[in-house]
Design a protein around this motif. Sequence first.
Motif, PDB file in Angstrom:
ATOM      1  N   TYR A   1       3.983  10.116   8.304  1.00  0.00           N
ATOM      2  CA  TYR A   1       2.546   9.864   8.469  1.00  0.00           C
ATOM      3  C   TYR A   1       1.993   8.873   7.448  1.00  0.00           C
ATOM      4  O   TYR A   1       2.383   8.890   6.284  1.00  0.00           O
ATOM      5  CB  TYR A   1       1.755  11.169   8.315  1.00  0.00           C
ATOM      6  N   ASP A   2       1.062   8.047   7.893  1.00  0.00           N
ATOM      7  CA  ASP A   2       0.161   7.343   6.979  1.00  0.00           C
ATOM      8  C   ASP A   2      -1.051   8.253   6.831  1.00  0.00           C
ATOM      9  O   ASP A   2      -1.623   8.683   7.829  1.00  0.00           O
ATOM     10  CB  ASP A   2      -0.252   5.980   7.537  1.00  0.00           C
ATOM     11  N   VAL A   3      -1.439   8.503   5.576  1.00  0.00           N
ATOM     12  CA  VAL A   3      -2.395   9.592   5.339  1.00  0.00           C
ATOM     13  C   VAL A   3      -3.702   9.093   4.732  1.00  0.00           C
ATOM     14  O   VAL A   3      -3.699   8.259   3.825  1.00  0.00           O
ATOM     15  CB  VAL A   3      -1.763  10.638   4.387  1.00  0.00           C
TER      16      VAL A   3
ATOM     17  N   GLU B   1       5.192  11.377  -5.505  1.00  0.00           N
ATOM     18  CA  GLU B   1       5.052  10.207  -4.633  1.00  0.00           C
ATOM     19  C   GLU B   1       3.816   9.400  -5.032  1.00  0.00           C
ATOM     20  O   GLU B   1       2.780   9.963  -5.365  1.00  0.00           O
ATOM     21  CB  GLU B   1       4.902  10.686  -3.169  1.00  0.00           C
ATOM     22  N   ASP B   2       3.947   8.083  -4.978  1.00  0.00           N
ATOM     23  CA  ASP B   2       2.833   7.214  -5.345  1.00  0.00           C
ATOM     24  C   ASP B   2       1.683   7.376  -4.344  1.00  0.00           C
ATOM     25  O   ASP B   2       1.895   7.741  -3.190  1.00  0.00           O
ATOM     26  CB  ASP B   2       3.290   5.754  -5.376  1.00  0.00           C
ATOM     27  N   TYR B   3       0.470   7.099  -4.816  1.00  0.00           N
ATOM     28  CA  TYR B   3      -0.713   7.223  -3.957  1.00  0.00           C
ATOM     29  C   TYR B   3      -1.692   6.116  -4.311  1.00  0.00           C
ATOM     30  O   TYR B   3      -1.641   5.571  -5.421  1.00  0.00           O
ATOM     31  CB  TYR B   3      -1.382   8.585  -4.172  1.00  0.00           C
ATOM     32  N   ASP B   4      -2.576   5.767  -3.389  1.00  0.00           N
ATOM     33  CA  ASP B   4      -3.667   4.831  -3.697  1.00  0.00           C
ATOM     34  C   ASP B   4      -4.970   5.617  -3.715  1.00  0.00           C
ATOM     35  O   ASP B   4      -5.416   6.104  -2.674  1.00  0.00           O
ATOM     36  CB  ASP B   4      -3.785   3.744  -2.609  1.00  0.00           C
ATOM     37  N   MET B   5      -5.552   5.762  -4.887  1.00  0.00           N
ATOM     38  CA  MET B   5      -6.854   6.439  -4.926  1.00  0.00           C
ATOM     39  C   MET B   5      -7.958   5.385  -5.010  1.00  0.00           C
ATOM     40  O   MET B   5      -7.975   4.541  -5.904  1.00  0.00           O
ATOM     41  CB  MET B   5      -6.963   7.420  -6.082  1.00  0.00           C
ATOM     42  N   TYR B   6      -8.858   5.430  -4.043  1.00  0.00           N
ATOM     43  CA  TYR B   6      -9.989   4.506  -3.986  1.00  0.00           C
ATOM     44  C   TYR B   6     -11.229   5.185  -4.531  1.00  0.00           C
ATOM     45  O   TYR B   6     -11.447   6.375  -4.314  1.00  0.00           O
ATOM     46  CB  TYR B   6     -10.266   4.097  -2.539  1.00  0.00           C
ATOM     47  N   PHE B   7     -12.059   4.417  -5.201  1.00  0.00           N
ATOM     48  CA  PHE B   7     -13.347   4.934  -5.664  1.00  0.00           C
ATOM     49  C   PHE B   7     -14.443   4.135  -4.955  1.00  0.00           C
ATOM     50  O   PHE B   7     -14.556   2.920  -5.116  1.00  0.00           O
ATOM     51  CB  PHE B   7     -13.465   4.792  -7.188  1.00  0.00           C
ATOM     52  N   VAL B   8     -15.219   4.836  -4.142  1.00  0.00           N
ATOM     53  CA  VAL B   8     -16.233   4.194  -3.302  1.00  0.00           C
ATOM     54  C   VAL B   8     -17.560   4.132  -4.060  1.00  0.00           C
ATOM     55  O   VAL B   8     -18.010   5.134  -4.614  1.00  0.00           O
ATOM     56  CB  VAL B   8     -16.425   4.996  -1.985  1.00  0.00           C
TER      57      VAL B   8
ATOM     58  N   ASP C   1       0.824  -1.210   0.000  1.00  0.00           N
ATOM     59  CA  ASP C   1       0.000   0.000   0.000  1.00  0.00           C
ATOM     60  C   ASP C   1       0.854   1.253   0.000  1.00  0.00           C
ATOM     61  O   ASP C   1       1.921   1.282   0.608  1.00  0.00           O
ATOM     62  CB  ASP C   1      -0.899   0.039   1.249  1.00  0.00           C
ATOM     63  N   SER C   2       0.361   2.264  -0.671  1.00  0.00           N
ATOM     64  CA  SER C   2       1.036   3.560  -0.642  1.00  0.00           C
ATOM     65  C   SER C   2       0.752   4.249   0.687  1.00  0.00           C
ATOM     66  O   SER C   2      -0.239   3.958   1.347  1.00  0.00           O
ATOM     67  CB  SER C   2       0.545   4.445  -1.787  1.00  0.00           C
ATOM     68  N   ARG C   3       1.617   5.178   1.006  1.00  0.00           N
ATOM     69  CA  ARG C   3       1.462   5.916   2.259  1.00  0.00           C
ATOM     70  C   ARG C   3       0.222   6.826   2.217  1.00  0.00           C
ATOM     71  O   ARG C   3      -0.432   7.051   3.222  1.00  0.00           O
ATOM     72  CB  ARG C   3       2.737   6.753   2.471  1.00  0.00           C
ATOM     73  N   ILE C   4      -0.080   7.314   1.030  1.00  0.00           N
ATOM     74  CA  ILE C   4      -1.197   8.255   0.886  1.00  0.00           C
ATOM     75  C   ILE C   4      -2.402   7.564   0.267  1.00  0.00           C
ATOM     76  O   ILE C   4      -2.313   7.005  -0.827  1.00  0.00           O
ATOM     77  CB  ILE C   4      -0.770   9.461   0.019  1.00  0.00           C
TER      78      ILE C   4
ATOM     79  N   LYS D   1      -5.483   9.045 -10.933  1.00  0.00           N
ATOM     80  CA  LYS D   1      -6.054   7.795 -11.439  1.00  0.00           C
ATOM     81  C   LYS D   1      -6.593   6.953 -10.288  1.00  0.00           C
ATOM     82  O   LYS D   1      -5.940   6.821  -9.241  1.00  0.00           O
ATOM     83  CB  LYS D   1      -4.973   6.980 -12.174  1.00  0.00           C
ATOM     84  N   VAL D   2      -7.764   6.379 -10.497  1.00  0.00           N
ATOM     85  CA  VAL D   2      -8.321   5.467  -9.502  1.00  0.00           C
ATOM     86  C   VAL D   2      -7.555   4.143  -9.570  1.00  0.00           C
ATOM     87  O   VAL D   2      -7.379   3.567 -10.645  1.00  0.00           O
ATOM     88  CB  VAL D   2      -9.825   5.205  -9.769  1.00  0.00           C
ATOM     89  N   LYS D   3      -7.083   3.695  -8.399  1.00  0.00           N
ATOM     90  CA  LYS D   3      -6.318   2.443  -8.376  1.00  0.00           C
ATOM     91  C   LYS D   3      -7.179   1.260  -7.922  1.00  0.00           C
ATOM     92  O   LYS D   3      -6.976   0.146  -8.366  1.00  0.00           O
ATOM     93  CB  LYS D   3      -5.094   2.598  -7.457  1.00  0.00           C
ATOM     94  N   TYR D   4      -8.111   1.532  -7.012  1.00  0.00           N
ATOM     95  CA  TYR D   4      -8.936   0.443  -6.469  1.00  0.00           C
ATOM     96  C   TYR D   4     -10.405   0.870  -6.355  1.00  0.00           C
ATOM     97  O   TYR D   4     -10.702   2.042  -6.114  1.00  0.00           O
ATOM     98  CB  TYR D   4      -8.483   0.066  -5.058  1.00  0.00           C
ATOM     99  N   LEU D   5     -11.295  -0.121  -6.455  1.00  0.00           N
ATOM    100  CA  LEU D   5     -12.715   0.111  -6.193  1.00  0.00           C
ATOM    101  C   LEU D   5     -13.059  -0.396  -4.792  1.00  0.00           C
ATOM    102  O   LEU D   5     -12.449  -1.349  -4.295  1.00  0.00           O
ATOM    103  CB  LEU D   5     -13.583  -0.631  -7.217  1.00  0.00           C
TER     104      LEU D   5
END
Lengths: 357, 225
Positions: free
Chosen positions: B90-92, B116-123, B2-5, B151-155
């Motif tokens: 920090y974990d953000v 920096e890499d990020y994990d964008m979730y789409f709810v 997992d990314s930090r953000i 970019k959305v990485k996960y649903l």
Amino acid sequence: MADKVLMKGNEAIGEAAIQAGCQCFFGYPITPQTEVAAYMSRRMPKVGRVFLQAESEVAAINMVYGAAGSGVRVMTSSSSPGISLKQEGISYIAGAELPCVIINIVRGGPGLGGIQPAQSDYFQATKGGGHGDYRLVVYAPSSVQEMVDLVQEAFDVADIYRNPVMVMGDGMLGQMMEPVEFKERSSRQIPSKDGWATTGLRGRKEHHIINSLFLKPEELEMHNEKLRKKYAEIEEKEVKYEMYNCDGDLDLVIVSYGTISRICKNVVKMLAKEGLKIGLIRPITLWPFPKKAFEEVVDRTKYGFLSVELSCGQMVEDVKLAVNGRKPVSFFGRSGGMVPSPTEIANKVKKIVGGAR
Amino acid sequence: MDSRIRVFTGHFGSGKTEISINYALKLSKQGKKVAIADLDIVNPYFCTRDEAKMLKENGIRVIATSKDLANAELGVIPSETVSVFNDKSYDVVLDVGGDDQGAVALGQYNRYFKEEDYDMYFVINTTRPFTNNIEGIIEYIKDIEAASRLKVKYLINNTNLSYETDINHIVKGQKIIKEVSNITNIPIRYVTVMEDLVDKLPDSIEGEILPLKLFMIPPWRRFDA
């Protein structure tokens, strides 16, 4: 049965209006009701109807006036300060006897006030916010489902009596999400609009004219008398209310409408555990005010009535009129967007009845 | 890894705030140093900032509009937000407002997301009227990606009907979201469920189960008699 969906109160208002056949929506954004306009802006063009964001609330209500004159179902929506701006137009619409639906998702006032929930527009809604001898039918739902049902009812009642109808909720009701079902509903008998709507001459010689100007005093008085009779009929036929835990002998009856009545229901349950018999009258129409609910309980309510409101005391005046001096009437309220806890309300009840049994 | 953000986006009313709060608490329980930032400039009520006290008590740093501005009609994002990008200890969790309008708030941080890499979730909640079908969901994903320039990485399958949710809602939602996943090549990372329904979910369901405790509840349910 259609599947239930999860909606914000404000979105549900929009969908209910669309399903009730609302052809035009004119609005202007204001917190906490902006989602009504946002929802309509997305949906109305998709179903081939009119959404227009007006340049102001004054413009929006006058667009409603025009559309209503042509006989189509039309709605506008705002929150307290915006509703104040609309009052002149509402008076004209009532004077010209046109049907429309007005949504008020109430925030704290006076002035710009604040964006948190309130019920401080009760006077404005029920006592004539604009000028002249007119009345609005005012519905006060307490859940998102009831909001849907009453918006649809509002369109029918507006058409039947040719009068503006307001659906009023506090900001909480507009913003919260609940499951709702859009039921197949049988519309009430709606009179034809052919006799007055401005849809062109269509072979007739006489124009239909939408008017609220009567220069001769005799004519204006006749017009006012006609309206008075109409309002008497509405008072007779359109009253809605809920009575909760009102059987048998009662220590006290809480009177409360909208979302705060749901907190009051918890108070009733809490106090039952302490041996107190507390009833709840929930007006669903604020005008016409449900006087007959009070007739049912006034003689068997020992310590009288407590009006609980998100205001500094407005509905309490109608409660006093309904009770007419037969029992004491007290008031408890918070304002400015503050919402009381059940314990606060329960303590006030206990103070009146003299502690737990 | 997992990314930090972690960035939580989605259609307005899809449940981003509940998930953000629960996710932050989960990270905190794992012993991480957590910051949650309320970037919701859309919603006036029911926001992460309302739970600031509880979050702080759980050792989480809350970055949100100060109390005196929390009820302004125009949302405000505190300048302090930028510190979560700079302070890498920090974990953000970023709780973003709904729809493309809400996602606009992310645009100003674009240069940090490039570094920096990020994990964008789409709810997603498929009981919500505009996201009850594949086309609707994909339209929202595109709008939010365009507005946020991310970019959305996960649903996340957050299908629920509030207090009337049963397992069938979640399973039905999963079916629609699975098809979205197949079309977009975005994997389903989490399936959310109320704590008391966890045992009833089918074992075969794709994604990790994220049990939820609800915080955004109206006063009469908060003090249920």
